[in-house]
Design an enzyme around this catalytic site. Structure first.
Site, mmCIF file in Angstrom:
data_model
loop_
_atom_site.group_PDB
_atom_site.id
_atom_site.type_symbol
_atom_site.label_atom_id
_atom_site.label_comp_id
_atom_site.label_asym_id
_atom_site.label_seq_id
_atom_site.Cartn_x
_atom_site.Cartn_y
_atom_site.Cartn_z
ATOM 1 N N LYS A 188 0.886 -1.180 0.000
ATOM 2 C CA LYS A 188 0.000 0.000 0.000
ATOM 3 C C LYS A 188 0.918 1.223 0.000
ATOM 4 C CE LYS A 188 -3.235 3.036 1.321
ATOM 5 N NZ LYS A 188 -2.316 4.181 1.351
ATOM 6 N N GLY A 243 5.464 2.946 10.430
ATOM 7 C CA GLY A 243 4.603 4.108 10.646
ATOM 8 C C GLY A 243 4.483 4.389 12.130
ATOM 9 N N THR A 245 3.153 4.464 16.079
ATOM 10 C CA THR A 245 2.853 3.423 17.062
ATOM 11 C C THR A 245 1.343 3.192 17.164
ATOM 12 O OG1 THR A 245 4.888 3.813 18.266
ATOM 13 C CG2 THR A 245 3.071 2.848 19.526
ATOM 14 N N VAL A 247 -1.071 3.539 14.870
ATOM 15 C CA VAL A 247 -1.567 2.741 13.742
ATOM 16 C C VAL A 247 -1.021 1.309 13.852
ATOM 17 C CG1 VAL A 247 -1.586 2.482 11.223
ATOM 18 C CG2 VAL A 247 -1.960 4.734 12.241
ATOM 19 N N GLU A 265 7.875 -1.424 12.467
ATOM 20 C CA GLU A 265 8.896 -0.378 12.651
ATOM 21 C C GLU A 265 8.130 0.886 12.994
ATOM 22 O OE1 GLU A 265 12.109 -0.836 12.447
ATOM 23 O OE2 GLU A 265 12.169 -2.838 11.586
ATOM 24 N N CYS A 299 12.214 8.722 11.931
ATOM 25 C CA CYS A 299 11.901 8.028 13.179
ATOM 26 C C CYS A 299 13.118 7.933 14.086
ATOM 27 C CB CYS A 299 11.386 6.637 12.850
ATOM 28 S SG CYS A 299 12.546 5.733 11.820
HETATM 29 N N1 LIG Z 1 10.638 2.662 12.922
HETATM 30 C C1 LIG Z 1 10.792 3.015 11.662
HETATM 31 O O1 LIG Z 1 11.565 2.408 10.909
HETATM 32 C C2 LIG Z 1 10.028 4.184 11.108
HETATM 33 C C3 LIG Z 1 10.409 4.705 9.873
HETATM 34 C C4 LIG Z 1 9.708 5.808 9.359
HETATM 35 C C5 LIG Z 1 8.655 6.351 10.078
HETATM 36 N N2 LIG Z 1 8.313 5.814 11.265
HETATM 37 C C6 LIG Z 1 7.231 6.415 12.050
HETATM 38 O O2 LIG Z 1 6.145 6.783 11.200
HETATM 39 C C7 LIG Z 1 5.463 7.909 11.748
HETATM 40 C C8 LIG Z 1 5.319 8.963 10.676
HETATM 41 O O3 LIG Z 1 4.568 8.528 9.613
HETATM 42 P P1 LIG Z 1 2.975 8.777 9.533
HETATM 43 O O4 LIG Z 1 2.608 9.902 10.415
HETATM 44 O O5 LIG Z 1 2.602 8.817 8.123
HETATM 45 O O6 LIG Z 1 2.486 7.445 10.215
HETATM 46 P P2 LIG Z 1 1.076 6.737 10.063
HETATM 47 O O7 LIG Z 1 1.107 5.589 10.999
HETATM 48 O O8 LIG Z 1 -0.039 7.685 10.168
HETATM 49 O O9 LIG Z 1 1.091 6.227 8.550
HETATM 50 C C9 LIG Z 1 2.027 5.294 8.054
HETATM 51 C C10 LIG Z 1 1.429 4.574 6.857
HETATM 52 O O10 LIG Z 1 0.321 3.823 7.312
HETATM 53 C C11 LIG Z 1 -0.831 4.135 6.539
HETATM 54 N N3 LIG Z 1 -1.995 4.015 7.425
HETATM 55 C C12 LIG Z 1 -2.489 4.931 8.280
HETATM 56 N N4 LIG Z 1 -3.582 4.429 8.905
HETATM 57 C C13 LIG Z 1 -3.749 3.167 8.436
HETATM 58 C C14 LIG Z 1 -4.700 2.132 8.692
HETATM 59 N N5 LIG Z 1 -5.690 2.272 9.574
HETATM 60 N N6 LIG Z 1 -4.562 0.965 8.012
HETATM 61 C C15 LIG Z 1 -3.565 0.814 7.119
HETATM 62 N N7 LIG Z 1 -2.653 1.747 6.829
HETATM 63 C C16 LIG Z 1 -2.738 2.915 7.494
HETATM 64 C C17 LIG Z 1 -0.599 5.533 6.017
HETATM 65 O O11 LIG Z 1 -1.311 5.735 4.827
HETATM 66 C C18 LIG Z 1 0.892 5.516 5.784
HETATM 67 O O12 LIG Z 1 1.178 4.989 4.517
HETATM 68 C C19 LIG Z 1 6.327 8.380 12.891
HETATM 69 O O13 LIG Z 1 5.790 7.942 14.100
HETATM 70 C C20 LIG Z 1 7.657 7.706 12.632
HETATM 71 O O14 LIG Z 1 8.471 7.541 13.761
HETATM 72 C C21 LIG Z 1 8.961 4.748 11.797
HETATM 73 O O1 LIG Z 2 12.448 7.351 9.314
HETATM 74 C C1 LIG Z 2 12.929 6.267 9.431
HETATM 75 C C2 LIG Z 2 13.957 5.618 8.619
HETATM 76 C C3 LIG Z 2 15.135 6.478 8.448
HETATM 77 C C4 LIG Z 2 16.363 5.709 8.110
HETATM 78 O O2 LIG Z 2 16.334 4.539 7.714
HETATM 79 O O3 LIG Z 2 17.414 6.298 8.282
#
Ligand SMILES: NC(=O)c1ccc[n+]([C@@H]2O[C@H](COP(=O)([O-])OP(=O)(O)OC[C@H]3O[C@@H](n4cnc5c(N)ncnc54)[C@H](O)[C@@H]3O)[C@@H](O)[C@H]2O)c1
Ligand SMILES: O=CCCC(=O)O
Length: 499
Positions: A188, A243, A245, A247, A265, A299
């Site tokens: 997705k 994404g 925590t 979600v 992640e 993140c």
């Molecule tokens: N740990 C990691 O590797 C990592 C990497 C990048 C971002 N992040 C985290 O992501 C967050 C930022 O991204 P965001 O605000 O877009 O996060 P988000 O959780 O809102 O969205 C992430 C993805 O999930 C999808 N999504 C949202 N709701 C959904 C649902 N109910 N069902 C299925 N898919 C859904 C979104 O369309 C998007 O593509 C931050 O908390 C960041 O720390 C973590």
């Molecule tokens: O935002 C998370 C991933 C960033 C990275 O892989 O360096």
């Protein structure tokens, strides 16, 4: 496929600008004809119209991936390696176009976008190399006449969900190991940044991946129902999500109905600690990189900067000096160092975090303003001192360009503060004392520790968190484990040497 009426930036290969979903080897529109708009964060202007798919179309993609799995799982690891390697070559050959798309839909400066394309490509290269190394074990049996071996098999159809902050790298970090293992994919694409994902799919076709092996679902308002389908459809055997925590928790609950294999992640709240014995200039340079990369929207960005009493003032002053040098602007301007945030909700959260800190006694050294003259989503990179643990930046991931500096006195105090968090993704510290380096590295409750550096991201290093930052590891030699299952095979009746 219909071409957009929007002004596409000058891509060398215009066929990489794709306004369609990708199912069973075909770029397709939504049966309903519905679309959603992608906007340029620098201007909020619409740049593409992308199909708003439904649950029914998601099921078609899942079925296509299941059909493709029957033969793809039997391909030789070396054959999958060759396709991945070709995909890597194509990504690098089209680096400038892919970077242009990233800057357009995400806003990050073009130099950062180019680095992201290289980073994204490295996951394809790495997992091309890992595919032929999916080794099993031989295990001494407890039964004299038995012998045990294990083999690793692809888990099956994988659902992948990724965010907008690294539109290319987050997707290749999942697709690389899934394909290396012999899995097929329903991904997705993030609604904010689908163009990069679709361009990568086009390059995957050119690299020779058979139809149905990679499928890309696009949707905005239907995201939640499509997510639920991906979590509850029994044909999908594995869900990998990057994404937030919140979600992640919802998806985990939804996946329990079919007990899928999971990798999560999720969000971080990284501590960045500078001890009195550190090289202050190196720590300032690293804090700038770590905190302000992608305008603070990663993140693993430092979220809480703890500086020991003896060097606090000099560190904060030099950090503010460094931030004053930034050039905030549109991502295509060659001298821009920092671009816009992704949307107005991100700007709103950042501003709330700054105001909350100020109301509780903090002081702004530089920044603290919404740069509306540049565009709706620009926020001035900010350094704040006088931070305390009752402020929102202590407990919540800001995901924006705000460096909050806390003062501390002892090693024990700062480790307790750093660990006072429900999440644990990355943690950074600067020290020249080898004993302290071991003590603190072992004590931090995070999945990734960085010592005397501000960057943990490296395709060779296992990437992932503990606590509510999720579980599973991406990249590294562990990455393919997330997409394989171990099968043991016990051979009986072996007996003694026959004479
Ligand atoms: N740990 C990691 O590797 C990592 C990497 C990048 C971002 N992040 C985290 O992501 C967050 C930022 O991204 P965001 O605000 O877009 O996060 P988000 O959780 O809102 O969205 C992430 C993805 O999930 C999808 N999504 C949202 N709701 C959904 C649902 N109910 N069902 C299925 N898919 C859904 C979104 O369309 C998007 O593509 C931050 O908390 C960041 O720390 C973590
Ligand atoms: O935002 C998370 C991933 C960033 C990275 O892989 O360096």
């Amino acid at each position: 496929m219909p071409m957009s009426t929007h002004v596409v930036p000058p891509l060398k290969d215009k066929s990489l600008f794709i306004e369609a979903a990708f199912i069973n080897g075909q770029f397709v529109q939504a049966a309903s004809g519905k679309t959603f708009e992608v906007t340029d964060p620098a201007t909020n202007k619409a740049i593409a119209s992308i199909p708003e798919l439904t649950v029914a179309e998601t099921k078609l993609a899942i079925d296509a991936a299941a059909e493709a799995f029957k033969s793809f799982r039997k391909t030789l690891p070396r054959e999958r390696a060759t396709m991945l390697r070709k995909w890597y070559d194509l990504v690098l050959a089209n680096k400038e176009d892919l970077a242009t798309l990233i800057t357009w839909e995400n806003g990050k400066p073009i130099a950062d976008a180019r680095m992201e394309v290289s980073y994204a490509a490295e996951f394809l290269q790495w997992f091309a190399e890992e595919a032929p190394r999916l080794y099993g074990d031989t295990i001494p049996s407890g039964v004299r006449t038995n012998r045990i071996v294990t083999i690793r098999q692809p888990v099956g159809v994988c659902g992948l969900i990724t965010p907008w902050n690294f539109p290319s790298a987050m997707i290749t970090r999942k697709m690389g190991p899934a394909l290396a293992a012999g899995c097929t994919i329903v991904a997705k694409a993030p609604a904010e940044t689908p163009l990069s994902c679709l361009a990568l799919a086009e390059l995957a076709i050119r690299a020779g991946f058979p139809k149905g092996v990679i499928n890309i679902i696009t949707a905005s308002t239907n995201t939640a129902v499509i997510g639920e389908e991906m979590c509850t459809n029994p044909t999908i055997k594995k869900l990998s999500f990057t994404g937030s925590t919140n979600v992640g928790k919802l998806l985990m609950k939804q996946c329990s109905s079919t007990l899928k294999k999971l990798s999560f992640e999720l969000g971080g709240n990284a501590p960045f600690i500078v001890f009195d014995d550190a090289d202050v200039d190196a720590a300032v340079a690293a804090a700038i990189l770590c905190k302000f990369r992608t305008s603070g929207q990663t993140c693993v960005c430092a979220n809480r900067i703890y500086v020991q009493d003896g060097i606090h003032d000099v560190f904060a002053a030099r950090l503010a000096d460094g931030v004053r040098e930034f050039k905030v602007g549109g991502g295509y301007d060659q001298d821009t160092t920092h671009g816009p945030l992704i949307h107005d909700r991100a700007v709103g959260k950042v501003h709330e975090h700054v105001n909350d800190a100020l109301a509780k006694g903090a002081e702004v050294l530089v920044g603290g303003t919404h740069l509306e003259n540049l565009g709706p989503n620009f926020y001035q990179p900010t350094v704040i001192t006088g931070m305390t643990k009752d402020m929102r930046i202590h407990t919540e991931e800001t995901f924006g360009p705000i460096a909050g500096v806390f003062r501390f006195k002892t090693e024990k105090e700062v480790v307790d503060l750093a660990n006072d968090s429900s999440v644990g993704l990355a943690g950074y510290f600067f020290s020249s004392d080898i004993g302290r380096i071991w003590r603190v590295a072992e004590a931090l409750e995070v999945g990734m520790v960085a010592v005397n550096t501000g960057i943990v991201s490296d395709v060779a290093a296992p990437f992932g968190g503990v606590k509510e930052s999720g579980f599973g590891r991406e990249g590294s030699k562990y990455g393919t484990e997330e997409y394989t299952v171990i099968k043991s095979i016990t051979f009986g009746g072996i007996g003694e040497l026959q004479s």
